[in-house]
Design a protein around this motif. Structure first.
Motif, PDB file in Angstrom:
ATOM      1  N   LYS B  85       0.836  -1.204   0.000  1.00  0.00           N
ATOM      2  CA  LYS B  85       0.000   0.000   0.000  1.00  0.00           C
ATOM      3  C   LYS B  85       0.874   1.259   0.000  1.00  0.00           C
ATOM      4  CE  LYS B  85      -4.397   1.409   1.536  1.00  0.00           C
ATOM      5  NZ  LYS B  85      -5.704   0.909   1.845  1.00  0.00           N
ATOM      6  N   ASP B  86       1.948   1.220   0.793  1.00  0.00           N
ATOM      7  CA  ASP B  86       2.781   2.409   0.987  1.00  0.00           C
ATOM      8  C   ASP B  86       4.241   1.949   1.048  1.00  0.00           C
ATOM      9  OD1 ASP B  86       4.344   4.423   2.191  1.00  0.00           O
ATOM     10  OD2 ASP B  86       2.676   5.166   3.385  1.00  0.00           O
ATOM     11  N   THR B  87       4.982   2.227  -0.009  1.00  0.00           N
ATOM     12  CA  THR B  87       6.368   1.730  -0.104  1.00  0.00           C
ATOM     13  C   THR B  87       7.226   2.227   1.053  1.00  0.00           C
ATOM     14  OG1 THR B  87       6.185   1.645  -2.499  1.00  0.00           O
ATOM     15  CG2 THR B  87       8.411   1.599  -1.603  1.00  0.00           C
ATOM     16  N   ASP B  88       7.113   3.508   1.409  1.00  0.00           N
ATOM     17  CA  ASP B  88       7.971   4.039   2.479  1.00  0.00           C
ATOM     18  C   ASP B  88       7.685   3.369   3.819  1.00  0.00           C
ATOM     19  OD1 ASP B  88       9.775   6.141   1.364  1.00  0.00           O
ATOM     20  OD2 ASP B  88       7.878   6.878   0.587  1.00  0.00           O
ATOM     21  N   LEU B 101      18.557  -2.332   3.604  1.00  0.00           N
ATOM     22  CA  LEU B 101      17.843  -1.712   2.483  1.00  0.00           C
ATOM     23  C   LEU B 101      18.815  -1.202   1.428  1.00  0.00           C
ATOM     24  CD1 LEU B 101      15.253   0.505   4.455  1.00  0.00           C
ATOM     25  CD2 LEU B 101      14.960  -1.854   3.660  1.00  0.00           C
ATOM     26  N   ILE B 102      18.408  -1.270   0.175  1.00  0.00           N
ATOM     27  CA  ILE B 102      19.146  -0.559  -0.880  1.00  0.00           C
ATOM     28  C   ILE B 102      18.631   0.876  -0.925  1.00  0.00           C
ATOM     29  CG2 ILE B 102      19.506  -0.382  -3.381  1.00  0.00           C
ATOM     30  CD1 ILE B 102      19.545  -3.434  -3.496  1.00  0.00           C
ATOM     31  N   ASP B 103      17.316   1.027  -0.809  1.00  0.00           N
ATOM     32  CA  ASP B 103      16.695   2.357  -0.797  1.00  0.00           C
ATOM     33  C   ASP B 103      16.093   2.652   0.571  1.00  0.00           C
ATOM     34  OD1 ASP B 103      16.920   3.003  -3.719  1.00  0.00           O
ATOM     35  OD2 ASP B 103      15.715   1.193  -3.880  1.00  0.00           O
ATOM     36  N   LYS B 104      16.605   3.683   1.222  1.00  0.00           N
ATOM     37  CA  LYS B 104      16.071   4.059   2.543  1.00  0.00           C
ATOM     38  C   LYS B 104      14.699   4.724   2.381  1.00  0.00           C
ATOM     39  CE  LYS B 104      19.533   3.290   5.585  1.00  0.00           C
ATOM     40  NZ  LYS B 104      19.439   2.726   6.938  1.00  0.00           N
ATOM     41  N   VAL B 105      14.546   5.438   1.286  1.00  0.00           N
ATOM     42  CA  VAL B 105      13.237   6.039   0.965  1.00  0.00           C
ATOM     43  C   VAL B 105      12.892   5.682  -0.476  1.00  0.00           C
ATOM     44  CG1 VAL B 105      13.387   7.977   2.588  1.00  0.00           C
ATOM     45  CG2 VAL B 105      14.322   8.221   0.290  1.00  0.00           C
ATOM     46  N   SER B 106      11.595   5.731  -0.782  1.00  0.00           N
ATOM     47  CA  SER B 106      11.157   5.315  -2.118  1.00  0.00           C
ATOM     48  C   SER B 106      11.609   6.313  -3.178  1.00  0.00           C
ATOM     49  CB  SER B 106       9.638   5.172  -2.142  1.00  0.00           C
ATOM     50  OG  SER B 106       9.030   6.444  -2.008  1.00  0.00           O
ATOM     51  N   ARG B 107      11.690   5.810  -4.409  1.00  0.00           N
ATOM     52  CA  ARG B 107      11.982   6.667  -5.561  1.00  0.00           C
ATOM     53  C   ARG B 107      11.043   6.273  -6.690  1.00  0.00           C
ATOM     54  NH1 ARG B 107      15.549   3.194  -8.535  1.00  0.00           N
ATOM     55  NH2 ARG B 107      16.358   1.553  -7.210  1.00  0.00           N
ATOM     56  N   PHE B 117      14.097  -0.933  -2.996  1.00  0.00           N
ATOM     57  CA  PHE B 117      14.674  -2.289  -3.029  1.00  0.00           C
ATOM     58  C   PHE B 117      15.237  -2.705  -1.676  1.00  0.00           C
ATOM     59  CE2 PHE B 117      14.572  -1.573  -7.586  1.00  0.00           C
ATOM     60  CZ  PHE B 117      14.382  -2.848  -8.107  1.00  0.00           C
ATOM     61  N   LEU B 118      15.026  -3.990  -1.363  1.00  0.00           N
ATOM     62  CA  LEU B 118      15.685  -4.617  -0.219  1.00  0.00           C
ATOM     63  C   LEU B 118      16.968  -5.260  -0.743  1.00  0.00           C
ATOM     64  CD1 LEU B 118      12.593  -6.491   1.353  1.00  0.00           C
ATOM     65  CD2 LEU B 118      13.217  -4.054   1.528  1.00  0.00           C
ATOM     66  N   HIS B 119      17.966  -5.363   0.103  1.00  0.00           N
ATOM     67  CA  HIS B 119      19.243  -5.930  -0.344  1.00  0.00           C
ATOM     68  C   HIS B 119      19.164  -7.458  -0.374  1.00  0.00           C
ATOM     69  CE1 HIS B 119      23.483  -6.715  -0.732  1.00  0.00           C
ATOM     70  NE2 HIS B 119      23.654  -5.431  -1.001  1.00  0.00           N
ATOM     71  N   PRO B 120      19.639  -8.070  -1.477  1.00  0.00           N
ATOM     72  CA  PRO B 120      19.563  -9.539  -1.577  1.00  0.00           C
ATOM     73  C   PRO B 120      20.321 -10.277  -0.459  1.00  0.00           C
ATOM     74  CG  PRO B 120      20.774  -8.602  -3.457  1.00  0.00           C
ATOM     75  CD  PRO B 120      20.140  -7.465  -2.721  1.00  0.00           C
ATOM     76  N   LYS B 121      21.279  -9.603   0.193  1.00  0.00           N
ATOM     77  CA  LYS B 121      21.973 -10.230   1.325  1.00  0.00           C
ATOM     78  C   LYS B 121      20.994 -10.507   2.468  1.00  0.00           C
ATOM     79  CE  LYS B 121      26.595  -9.879   0.372  1.00  0.00           C
ATOM     80  NZ  LYS B 121      27.251 -11.074  -0.116  1.00  0.00           N
ATOM     81  N   SER B 122      19.915  -9.721   2.521  1.00  0.00           N
ATOM     82  CA  SER B 122      18.931  -9.885   3.600  1.00  0.00           C
ATOM     83  C   SER B 122      17.705 -10.677   3.172  1.00  0.00           C
ATOM     84  CB  SER B 122      18.437  -8.503   4.072  1.00  0.00           C
ATOM     85  OG  SER B 122      19.450  -7.788   4.706  1.00  0.00           O
ATOM     86  N   THR B 123      17.653 -11.053   1.893  1.00  0.00           N
ATOM     87  CA  THR B 123      16.417 -11.669   1.385  1.00  0.00           C
ATOM     88  C   THR B 123      16.696 -13.044   0.769  1.00  0.00           C
ATOM     89  OG1 THR B 123      16.682 -10.593  -0.756  1.00  0.00           O
ATOM     90  CG2 THR B 123      15.412  -9.390   0.894  1.00  0.00           C
ATOM     91  N   HIS B 124      17.713 -13.690   1.280  1.00  0.00           N
ATOM     92  CA  HIS B 124      18.049 -15.051   0.845  1.00  0.00           C
ATOM     93  C   HIS B 124      18.298 -15.128  -0.664  1.00  0.00           C
ATOM     94  CE1 HIS B 124      16.994 -16.822   4.845  1.00  0.00           C
ATOM     95  NE2 HIS B 124      16.420 -15.648   4.925  1.00  0.00           N
ATOM     96  N   GLY B 125      19.003 -14.125  -1.182  1.00  0.00           N
ATOM     97  CA  GLY B 125      19.483 -14.174  -2.563  1.00  0.00           C
ATOM     98  C   GLY B 125      18.536 -13.611  -3.608  1.00  0.00           C
ATOM     99  N   VAL B 126      17.332 -13.207  -3.189  1.00  0.00           N
ATOM    100  CA  VAL B 126      16.351 -12.704  -4.164  1.00  0.00           C
ATOM    101  C   VAL B 126      16.285 -11.175  -4.083  1.00  0.00           C
ATOM    102  CG1 VAL B 126      13.932 -12.714  -4.863  1.00  0.00           C
ATOM    103  CG2 VAL B 126      14.978 -14.808  -3.971  1.00  0.00           C
ATOM    104  N   LEU B 127      16.719 -10.506  -5.128  1.00  0.00           N
ATOM    105  CA  LEU B 127      16.606  -9.046  -5.148  1.00  0.00           C
ATOM    106  C   LEU B 127      15.117  -8.699  -5.102  1.00  0.00           C
ATOM    107  CD1 LEU B 127      17.877  -6.227  -5.403  1.00  0.00           C
ATOM    108  CD2 LEU B 127      17.831  -6.523  -7.889  1.00  0.00           C
ATOM    109  N   THR B 128      14.712  -7.966  -4.067  1.00  0.00           N
ATOM    110  CA  THR B 128      13.285  -7.784  -3.793  1.00  0.00           C
ATOM    111  C   THR B 128      12.916  -6.302  -3.794  1.00  0.00           C
ATOM    112  OG1 THR B 128      13.243  -9.824  -2.503  1.00  0.00           O
ATOM    113  CG2 THR B 128      11.465  -8.251  -2.092  1.00  0.00           C
ATOM    114  N   GLU B 129      11.890  -5.997  -4.563  1.00  0.00           N
ATOM    115  CA  GLU B 129      11.399  -4.618  -4.684  1.00  0.00           C
ATOM    116  C   GLU B 129      10.035  -4.523  -4.011  1.00  0.00           C
ATOM    117  OE1 GLU B 129      11.197  -3.425  -8.820  1.00  0.00           O
ATOM    118  OE2 GLU B 129       9.903  -1.705  -8.395  1.00  0.00           O
TER     119      GLU B 129
END
Lengths: 135, 135
Positions: B85-88, B101-107, B117-129
């Motif tokens: 609903k709300d990315t931020d 996080l890759i992005d601290k705030v949305s763009r 984006f969340l960092h794949p190091k924290s998401t078990h290898g899946v780059l997650t948006e």
């Protein structure tokens, strides 16, 4: 071909229990089933996200397809599965359109679906599954 | 977090035109938009599959994120994007739950969505948006 939606997304994980913690605890999704597919040497966990499932795949053997995938590429997205009406008819259509098949005829996958894989050499690098509900 | 569905699946391709031919000609999907995201050094093509989009990504520069991805891993699935609903707010929740996080705030992403984006190091290898519609 008549693809209706993405049936599931297969994700290779190193440790099913740890990954379930992330999908439940961080993303807030709910694991509704855990199933071992002996034939494929994997243990799977399922989550529903809208009309698509996420299927986490942990290898039960380094010799299995997921074990080999993780050794080569590390954990991450493994395959995409499109829902079709009739897997065998869709495999035939794909072959007629020049696609190399991994499965010439459908076989039983997790959740009893009829599944068949297209070869990633023919699908621009994406391991692609077609699947339909059992008759 | 309140993920409603998989908004899109990002797939890195070597050649957008050739890949569109496969998604249309073999899978029978329909490309409804082509868009260049200058900021991300990519040209994208969109297909609707049920309630999820497939976003093909061709790099416009070897220095861009997709160019680097293809050089390292070859063409294939690149990222998964969950609709929230709300990315931020969702980025904040993920960070509170220990995700890097890759992005601290949305763009702004393709189609004017608010993305992060969340960092794949924290998401078990899946780059997650995570993404949400613009207000």
């Amino acid at each position: 071909m008549n693809i209706s939606h993405i049936e599931h997304l297969g994700i290779a994980v190193a440790n099913l229990e740890e990954s379930i913690k992330y999908y439940e605890g961080v993303l807030g999704l709910k694991c509704y089933a855990i199933e071992e597919v002996v034939d494929q040497k994997v243990k799977t966990a399922f989550f529903m996200v809208g009309s698509t499932k996420i299927e986490l795949l942990e290898s039960t053997s380094p010799e299995g397809p997921i074990g080999k995938f993780i050794e080569k590429k590390g954990p991450g997205m493994h395959h995409i599965a499109f829902a079709v009406k009739d897997t065998d008819a869709a495999l035939k259509t794909a072959e007629d359109r020049g696609v190399r098949l991994i499965d010439k005829v459908s076989r039983k996958g997790a959740e009893g679906l009829n599944i068949g894989f297209l070869h990633p050499k023919s699908t621009h690098g994406v391991l692609t599954e077609l699947c339909s509900k059992k008759e």
